[in-house]
Design a protein around this motif. Structure first.
Motif, PDB file in Angstrom:
ATOM      1  N   TYR A  15       8.491  -6.418  -1.780  1.00 48.34           N
ATOM      2  CA  TYR A  15       8.066  -5.120  -1.799  1.00 48.34           C
ATOM      3  C   TYR A  15       6.506  -4.760  -1.755  1.00 48.34           C
ATOM      4  CZ  TYR A  15      13.078  -4.286  -2.367  1.00 48.34           C
ATOM      5  OH  TYR A  15      14.714  -4.503  -2.094  1.00 48.34           O
ATOM      6  N   CYS A  16       6.017  -3.593  -1.135  1.00 47.32           N
ATOM      7  CA  CYS A  16       4.914  -3.307  -1.002  1.00 47.32           C
ATOM      8  C   CYS A  16       4.336  -1.959  -1.590  1.00 47.32           C
ATOM      9  CB  CYS A  16       4.577  -3.072   0.270  1.00 47.32           C
ATOM     10  SG  CYS A  16       4.915  -4.631   1.421  1.00 47.32           S
ATOM     11  N   ASP A  17       4.462  -1.972  -2.962  1.00 44.69           N
ATOM     12  CA  ASP A  17       4.055  -0.705  -3.675  1.00 44.69           C
ATOM     13  C   ASP A  17       2.979  -0.802  -4.387  1.00 44.69           C
ATOM     14  OD1 ASP A  17       4.047   1.490  -5.482  1.00 44.69           O
ATOM     15  OD2 ASP A  17       6.083   1.247  -6.026  1.00 44.69           O
ATOM     16  N   SER A 122       4.213   1.096   7.674  1.00 48.64           N
ATOM     17  CA  SER A 122       4.926   1.903   8.490  1.00 48.64           C
ATOM     18  C   SER A 122       4.568   1.502  10.157  1.00 48.64           C
ATOM     19  CB  SER A 122       4.829   3.446   8.149  1.00 48.64           C
ATOM     20  OG  SER A 122       3.615   3.867   8.566  1.00 48.64           O
ATOM     21  N   PRO A 125       5.557  -2.949  12.356  1.00 54.99           N
ATOM     22  CA  PRO A 125       6.634  -3.374  13.304  1.00 54.99           C
ATOM     23  C   PRO A 125       6.080  -2.972  14.841  1.00 54.99           C
ATOM     24  CG  PRO A 125       7.778  -2.358  11.617  1.00 54.99           C
ATOM     25  CD  PRO A 125       6.335  -2.029  11.452  1.00 54.99           C
ATOM     26  N   ASN A 147      13.117  -2.810  -5.771  1.00 52.11           N
ATOM     27  CA  ASN A 147      13.327  -1.754  -4.983  1.00 52.11           C
ATOM     28  C   ASN A 147      12.077  -1.466  -4.287  1.00 52.11           C
ATOM     29  OD1 ASN A 147      12.041  -0.026  -6.960  1.00 52.11           O
ATOM     30  ND2 ASN A 147      14.179   0.084  -7.888  1.00 52.11           N
ATOM     31  N   ARG A 149       9.330   0.087  -0.917  1.00 49.23           N
ATOM     32  CA  ARG A 149       9.258  -0.307   0.658  1.00 49.23           C
ATOM     33  C   ARG A 149       8.847  -1.804   0.653  1.00 49.23           C
ATOM     34  NH1 ARG A 149       6.751   3.385   4.702  1.00 49.23           N
ATOM     35  NH2 ARG A 149       7.398   2.466   6.354  1.00 49.23           N
ATOM     36  N   LYS A 150      10.055  -2.061   1.666  1.00 52.96           N
ATOM     37  CA  LYS A 150       9.746  -3.537   2.192  1.00 52.96           C
ATOM     38  C   LYS A 150       8.667  -3.678   3.437  1.00 52.96           C
ATOM     39  CE  LYS A 150      13.505  -6.189   0.883  1.00 52.96           C
ATOM     40  NZ  LYS A 150      13.072  -7.182   0.547  1.00 52.96           N
ATOM     41  N   LEU A 152       8.819  -5.430   5.810  1.00 54.76           N
ATOM     42  CA  LEU A 152       9.452  -5.248   7.240  1.00 54.76           C
ATOM     43  C   LEU A 152      10.754  -5.012   6.981  1.00 54.76           C
ATOM     44  CD1 LEU A 152       7.734  -7.928   9.603  1.00 54.76           C
ATOM     45  CD2 LEU A 152       7.485  -5.598   9.890  1.00 54.76           C
ATOM     46  N   GLU A 153      11.348  -3.907   7.397  1.00 59.40           N
ATOM     47  CA  GLU A 153      12.918  -3.229   7.256  1.00 59.40           C
ATOM     48  C   GLU A 153      13.567  -4.311   8.347  1.00 59.40           C
ATOM     49  OE1 GLU A 153      13.800  -1.753   4.825  1.00 59.40           O
ATOM     50  OE2 GLU A 153      12.133  -0.984   4.305  1.00 59.40           O
ATOM     51  N   ALA A 154      14.876  -4.740   7.933  1.00 59.02           N
ATOM     52  CA  ALA A 154      15.842  -5.304   8.774  1.00 59.02           C
ATOM     53  C   ALA A 154      15.856  -4.847   9.947  1.00 59.02           C
ATOM     54  CB  ALA A 154      17.165  -5.524   8.098  1.00 59.02           C
ATOM     55  N   SER A 156      13.409  -4.396  12.313  1.00 61.69           N
ATOM     56  CA  SER A 156      12.272  -3.489  12.709  1.00 61.69           C
ATOM     57  C   SER A 156      11.540  -4.470  13.945  1.00 61.69           C
ATOM     58  CB  SER A 156      11.523  -3.133  11.623  1.00 61.69           C
ATOM     59  OG  SER A 156      10.859  -4.561  10.995  1.00 61.69           O
TER      60      SER A 156
END
Length: 183
Positions: A15-17, A122, A125, A147, A149-150, A152-154, A156
Motif C-alpha cells: 500500500y502507498c499511503d 494513478s 499503469p 487497506n 491505495r495499492k 498497482l491494482e489487479a 492494471s
C-alpha cells in the motif's frame, strides 16, 4: 534521452499511503540523494497536493529536522509538471497539464536534462504500458497496513514487466530501498 525514474514509499503489503509512514532521517537522506540527479518531477494531482505546499513551507521556514529541511530545500527547488483535469494554476515551479500523461511524459523524456522522477500511483499503469519508466525505487517500510491505495491494482497491466535488481539499501529504521532497472 532522459531517464524516467519512479519512486514510492510502500508498506510490506503493497500500500502507498504517504500519511502512514514516519521515515527516519536515513530514509529522507536517501530520497534527498536521489533528487540530486533529478531536474523534473512528474506528478498526479493527488500526490502533488499532498506534497505541496507542505515541503515548500518546510523549505521556506526551515521548520523540520535537519534531514527534513535538506530534503524540503532540494525537493521544492525542482521544476514540476502536474497532470490534472481539475487544477488550473500552479506556482512558479509548477506547470499544469490537462492532456494525455503518457504523451506528455514521452515529450519530456526527449528533451535534454537530468532524470525525471514520476510520483504518481494513478498514472503508473499507463506509463509502464507506454514503456516510459526506466527505473523503480521502492522504499518498503516495516508496516502492514491492510487497506488503502495499492501500488498497482489487479488487472492494471496488460503484461508483466520484468525488472533487474540494481541495489538494495538497508536502513536503521527497518525500511529497505529496492532499486530496479527495466530489462
Amino acid at each position: 534521452m532522459r531517464t524516467v525514474t519512479f519512486g514510492m514509499n510502500i508498506s510490506i503489503d503493497g500500500y502507498c499511503d504517504h500519511t502512514i509512514y514516519n521515515p527516519g532521517e536515513d530514509v529522507l537522506d536517501y530520497f534527498t540523494g536521489m533528487m540530486e540527479d533529478v531536474d523534473l518531477v512528474f506528478f498526479g494531482r493527488f500526490i502533488y497536493q499532498l506534497m505541496f505546499p507542505y515541503w515548500s513551507d518546510v523549505a521556506r521556514d526551515q521548520s523540520g529536522t535537519a534531514s527534513e529541511n535538506k530534503f524540503a530545500q532540494r525537493f521544492s527547488s525542482i521544476d514540476r509538471v502536474v497532470v490534472s483535469r481539475t487544477l488550473n494554476v500552479g506556482d512558479e515551479k509548477t506547470r499544469i497539464v490537462h492532456g494525455n500523461p503518457a504523451e506528455e511524459l514521452a515529450k519530456l523524456k526527449q528533451q535534454p536534462g537530468k532524470k525525471i522522477s514520476v510520483d504518481s500511483v494513478s498514472m503508473l499503469p499507463e506509463l509502464i504500458t507506454a514503456g516510459l519508466i526506466d527505473e523503480f525505487n521502492l522504499v518498503v517500510h516495516p508496516v502492514i497496513v491492510g487497506n488503502g491505495r495499492k501500488l498497482l491494482e489487479a488487472g492494471s497491466l496488460r503484461e508483466k514487466l520484468n525488472l533487474k535488481l540494481a541495489e538494495i539499501i538497508h536502513f536503521k529504521s527497518g525500511s529497505v530501498a529496492l532499486h530496479y532497472l527495466k530489462q
